[in-house]
Design a protein around this motif. Structure first.
Motif, PDB file in Angstrom:
ATOM      1  N   UNK A 111       0.841  -1.210   0.000  1.00 27.78           N
ATOM      2  CA  UNK A 111       0.000   0.000   0.000  1.00 27.78           C
ATOM      3  C   UNK A 111       0.873   1.257   0.000  1.00 27.78           C
ATOM      4  N   UNK A 112       2.029   1.183   0.682  1.00 30.26           N
ATOM      5  CA  UNK A 112       2.927   2.349   0.654  1.00 30.26           C
ATOM      6  C   UNK A 112       3.462   2.567  -0.769  1.00 30.26           C
ATOM      7  N   UNK A 113       3.832   1.488  -1.414  1.00 23.81           N
ATOM      8  CA  UNK A 113       4.338   1.608  -2.786  1.00 23.81           C
ATOM      9  C   UNK A 113       3.241   2.165  -3.694  1.00 23.81           C
ATOM     10  N   UNK A 114       2.021   1.712  -3.465  1.00 24.54           N
ATOM     11  CA  UNK A 114       0.908   2.186  -4.294  1.00 24.54           C
ATOM     12  C   UNK A 114       0.722   3.700  -4.107  1.00 24.54           C
ATOM     13  N   UNK A 115       0.784   4.131  -2.835  1.00 20.82           N
ATOM     14  CA  UNK A 115       0.663   5.566  -2.543  1.00 20.82           C
ATOM     15  C   UNK A 115       1.748   6.349  -3.275  1.00 20.82           C
ATOM     16  N   UNK A 116       2.978   5.832  -3.203  1.00 20.65           N
ATOM     17  CA  UNK A 116       4.100   6.530  -3.846  1.00 20.65           C
ATOM     18  C   UNK A 116       3.917   6.543  -5.366  1.00 20.65           C
ATOM     19  N   UNK A 117       3.487   5.407  -5.892  1.00 23.69           N
ATOM     20  CA  UNK A 117       3.303   5.305  -7.339  1.00 23.69           C
ATOM     21  C   UNK A 117       2.258   6.315  -7.820  1.00 23.69           C
ATOM     22  N   UNK A 118       1.188   6.433  -7.040  1.00 20.27           N
ATOM     23  CA  UNK A 118       0.106   7.334  -7.447  1.00 20.27           C
ATOM     24  C   UNK A 118       0.510   8.804  -7.354  1.00 20.27           C
ATOM     25  N   UNK A 119       1.563   9.068  -6.600  1.00 20.95           N
ATOM     26  CA  UNK A 119       2.041  10.452  -6.506  1.00 20.95           C
ATOM     27  C   UNK A 119       2.907  10.852  -7.704  1.00 20.95           C
ATOM     28  N   UNK A 120       3.298   9.878  -8.496  1.00 25.62           N
ATOM     29  CA  UNK A 120       4.146  10.192  -9.657  1.00 25.62           C
ATOM     30  C   UNK A 120       3.333  10.928 -10.720  1.00 25.62           C
ATOM     31  N   UNK A 121       3.990  11.755 -11.537  1.00 27.20           N
ATOM     32  CA  UNK A 121       3.290  12.348 -12.682  1.00 27.20           C
ATOM     33  C   UNK A 121       2.790  11.238 -13.616  1.00 27.20           C
ATOM     34  N   UNK A 122       1.696  11.515 -14.304  1.00 30.28           N
ATOM     35  CA  UNK A 122       1.074  10.490 -15.160  1.00 30.28           C
ATOM     36  C   UNK A 122       2.051   9.927 -16.199  1.00 30.28           C
ATOM     37  N   UNK A 123       2.895  10.808 -16.775  1.00 23.81           N
ATOM     38  CA  UNK A 123       3.803  10.290 -17.818  1.00 23.81           C
ATOM     39  C   UNK A 123       4.839   9.318 -17.246  1.00 23.81           C
ATOM     40  N   UNK A 124       5.250   9.541 -15.991  1.00 22.45           N
ATOM     41  CA  UNK A 124       6.182   8.597 -15.373  1.00 22.45           C
ATOM     42  C   UNK A 124       5.483   7.273 -15.063  1.00 22.45           C
ATOM     43  N   UNK A 125       4.224   7.365 -14.633  1.00 24.52           N
ATOM     44  CA  UNK A 125       3.473   6.123 -14.368  1.00 24.52           C
ATOM     45  C   UNK A 125       3.314   5.315 -15.651  1.00 24.52           C
ATOM     46  N   UNK A 126       2.980   6.038 -16.730  1.00 24.51           N
ATOM     47  CA  UNK A 126       2.813   5.349 -18.013  1.00 24.51           C
ATOM     48  C   UNK A 126       4.130   4.715 -18.469  1.00 24.51           C
ATOM     49  N   UNK A 127       5.200   5.497 -18.270  1.00 19.79           N
ATOM     50  CA  UNK A 127       6.509   4.991 -18.686  1.00 19.79           C
ATOM     51  C   UNK A 127       6.842   3.690 -17.936  1.00 19.79           C
ATOM     52  N   UNK A 128       6.661   3.712 -16.622  1.00 17.29           N
ATOM     53  CA  UNK A 128       7.008   2.523 -15.832  1.00 17.29           C
ATOM     54  C   UNK A 128       6.149   1.328 -16.211  1.00 17.29           C
ATOM     55  N   UNK A 159      15.980   4.149 -20.316  1.00 18.54           N
ATOM     56  CA  UNK A 159      16.356   3.235 -19.239  1.00 18.54           C
ATOM     57  C   UNK A 159      16.839   4.023 -18.000  1.00 18.54           C
ATOM     58  N   UNK A 160      17.618   5.052 -18.266  1.00 26.91           N
ATOM     59  CA  UNK A 160      18.104   5.877 -17.151  1.00 26.91           C
ATOM     60  C   UNK A 160      16.919   6.545 -16.449  1.00 26.91           C
ATOM     61  N   UNK A 161      15.973   7.015 -17.246  1.00 28.84           N
ATOM     62  CA  UNK A 161      14.776   7.653 -16.684  1.00 28.84           C
ATOM     63  C   UNK A 161      14.006   6.666 -15.799  1.00 28.84           C
ATOM     64  N   UNK A 162      13.839   5.448 -16.306  1.00 28.89           N
ATOM     65  CA  UNK A 162      13.123   4.424 -15.533  1.00 28.89           C
ATOM     66  C   UNK A 162      13.849   4.153 -14.217  1.00 28.89           C
ATOM     67  N   UNK A 163      15.157   4.060 -14.297  1.00 30.04           N
ATOM     68  CA  UNK A 163      15.945   3.787 -13.086  1.00 30.04           C
ATOM     69  C   UNK A 163      15.756   4.910 -12.071  1.00 30.04           C
ATOM     70  N   UNK A 164      15.805   6.151 -12.545  1.00 28.23           N
ATOM     71  CA  UNK A 164      15.661   7.294 -11.634  1.00 28.23           C
ATOM     72  C   UNK A 164      14.273   7.307 -10.975  1.00 28.23           C
ATOM     73  N   UNK A 165      13.253   7.066 -11.788  1.00 27.67           N
ATOM     74  CA  UNK A 165      11.891   7.111 -11.238  1.00 27.67           C
ATOM     75  C   UNK A 165      11.711   5.978 -10.222  1.00 27.67           C
ATOM     76  N   UNK A 166      12.252   4.809 -10.550  1.00 28.78           N
ATOM     77  CA  UNK A 166      12.107   3.695  -9.599  1.00 28.78           C
ATOM     78  C   UNK A 166      12.875   3.975  -8.315  1.00 28.78           C
ATOM     79  N   UNK A 167      14.033   4.623  -8.440  1.00 31.02           N
ATOM     80  CA  UNK A 167      14.774   4.956  -7.222  1.00 31.02           C
ATOM     81  C   UNK A 167      13.968   5.944  -6.366  1.00 31.02           C
ATOM     82  N   UNK A 168      13.301   6.886  -7.053  1.00 30.18           N
ATOM     83  CA  UNK A 168      12.495   7.855  -6.292  1.00 30.18           C
ATOM     84  C   UNK A 168      11.349   7.139  -5.575  1.00 30.18           C
TER      85      UNK A 168
END
Lengths: 181, 253
Positions: A111-128, A159-168
């Motif tokens: 649930x914490x991960x879900x909360x964090x994921x939902x806080x991402x901008x839509x384009x980052x969510x789509x990318x992931x 790939x670098x973008x994905x890595x950064x977003x996942x680290x965040x």
């Protein structure tokens, strides 16, 4: 200690203090990257420790033909000492993750991960979700090339973008979980 | 520093000298290379999705999962895949759009290209269509999941060879706890070899249907393994197997 630090800066670039500062920061960042890659709990502190030891050795008159190799050698030694591979914070976070699974009554890590994921901008969510749903095998590379083209990225940049977003996301989960430690 | 080399480093598959050289190469760059973290993430994902070989999996657990930080990385990656929503469809050009784009281009070259493609296409496609056409007639076989193996004495279903159809149409009854998976995979094997994946022709809430062409069957015992795939793409083996035996009629003397 400050004298050692000054000696190190002078060693890095005797003629230009600003350039010496930049070289120091670059060295520190590389050391922190190395320690993070090796799974050390506090990579920044480990990088500080490495540069402290390097500064001391230089002040003592050690022969240093290559500062990169010299610092890497100290960093390896620090790793061998088992220096802060784990600390209280990393142990507490791991314990939280292990204990707060689906069965947990108050909060679970999903649930914490879900909360964090939902806080991402839509384009980052789509990318992931697009990037990580790639098929397996050879089809994966083809899929990611097409995805990168569609998003106007190079494959490497994507790939670098994905890595950064996942680290965040990881950082966000860790931050949210602190109140449960 | 390729992904393969980074993976080998993290799993401690490199010699000590190779590992030191790898570190030195990374450290000699202006910045610590960000692709290492990407490769590490891919390795963790491969572990979570069960894409590593048996030896690599063991090395991952023994040589990679050595610190709290790394263990936490794996658990957070697992949470991430769990909450990841299914992707929106990738917008690629349809065949019609590609054809339209082709027509829109200046006229002279594509007439020649079109003739060339058509000629090559006919030459390649006709024999392929004749040899690889989809079976038209099917012999049905219903199988239920069984935990039986060769030693338990449970008799598998029997199929007489040669088939009286072009293919065997196998209806695999799904176990109750596995009827809501996002997707399924079925692998088949004979007593000595894995024969790969079987294409799933259709599915409903109770069963899935796979097809085995008659020419792929020879006398012997066959095992079908079922996997569920959840929305995160994580594959999980369903315990138990489907069995059948293909037999030729005994020859009279």
């Amino acid at each position: 200690m400050d004298q050692h630090f000054d000696r190190l800066l002078t060693f890095l670039c005797p003629e230009d203090p600003d350039e010496a500062g930049l070289r120091y920061l670059r060295l520190h960042q590389k050391l922190a990257g190395y320690f993070q890659f090796r799974g050390v709990a506090d990579p920044i502190a480990a990088a500080d420790e490495t540069l402290d030891r390097a500064a001391r050795r230089i002040a003592e008159g050690s022969d240093v033909p290559d500062i990169d190799k010299f610092c890497l050698g100290i960093a390896r030694f620090i790793i061998k000492e088992g220096w802060r591979f784990n600390n209280r914070e990393s142990a507490a976070f791991l314990q939280f993750l292990q204990q707060h699974d689906h069965d947990s009554k108050d909060v679970d890590r999903f649930s914490l991960m879900k909360t964090c994921f939902e806080q991402l901008p839509q384009n980052d969510r789509d990318l992931l979700s697009s990037y990580c749903s790639a098929p397996t095998g050879r089809a994966r590379a083809k899929y990611r090339v097409e995805l990168a083209e569609q998003l106007n990225y190079t494959v490497t940049a994507m790939r670098v973008r994905v890595t950064r977003v996942r680290r965040s996301l990881d950082d966000c989960v860790k931050e949210l979980s602190r109140s449960y430690w | 520093m390729t992904d393969e080399r980074t993976t080998a480093y993290l799993l401690q598959e490199l010699t000590e000298e190779e590992a030191e050289r790898f570190e030195e190469q990374c450290f000699a760059l202006d910045k610590w290379p960000s692709q290492l973290e990407s490769a590490e993430q891919e390795l963790i994902d491969a572990y979570l999705h069960d894409e590593l070989g048996k030896d690599q999996r063991l090395r991952f657990e023994k040589n990679y999962l050595t610190t709290d930080v790394r263990k936490a990385r794996v658990l957070t990656a697992q949470s991430f895949h769990k909450v990841l929503p299914p992707p929106r469809p990738l917008q690629t050009m349809t065949l019609g759009e590609k054809l339209w784009a082709f027509i829109q281009r200046p006229a002279l070259p594509q007439a020649a290209v079109a003739v060339l493609i058509l000629t090559i296409g006919i030459a390649l496609l006709v024999p392929f269509m004749l040899s690889g056409r989809r079976p038209q007639t099917f012999q049905r076989l219903d199988l239920a999941l069984s935990s039986a193996n060769r030693d338990t004495g449970v008799q598998p279903e029997k199929v007489a060879l040669p088939l009286h159809a072009e293919a065997l149409e196998i209806h695999l009854k799904l176990p109750e706890q596995s009827t809501n998976a996002a997707a399924y995979r079925v692998q088949w094997e004979n007593v000595s070899n894995s024969l790969g994946d079987l294409q799933i022709e259709s599915r409903d809430s109770q069963s899935i249907v796979v097809i085995i062409p008659a020419d792929k069957l020879s006398p012997g015992r066959y095992t079908l393994k079922l996997f569920t795939v959840n929305q995160d793409g994580i594959k999980q083996r369903v315990s138990g197997d489907y069995f059948f035996t293909a037999e030729e009629p005994a020859r009279s003397r």
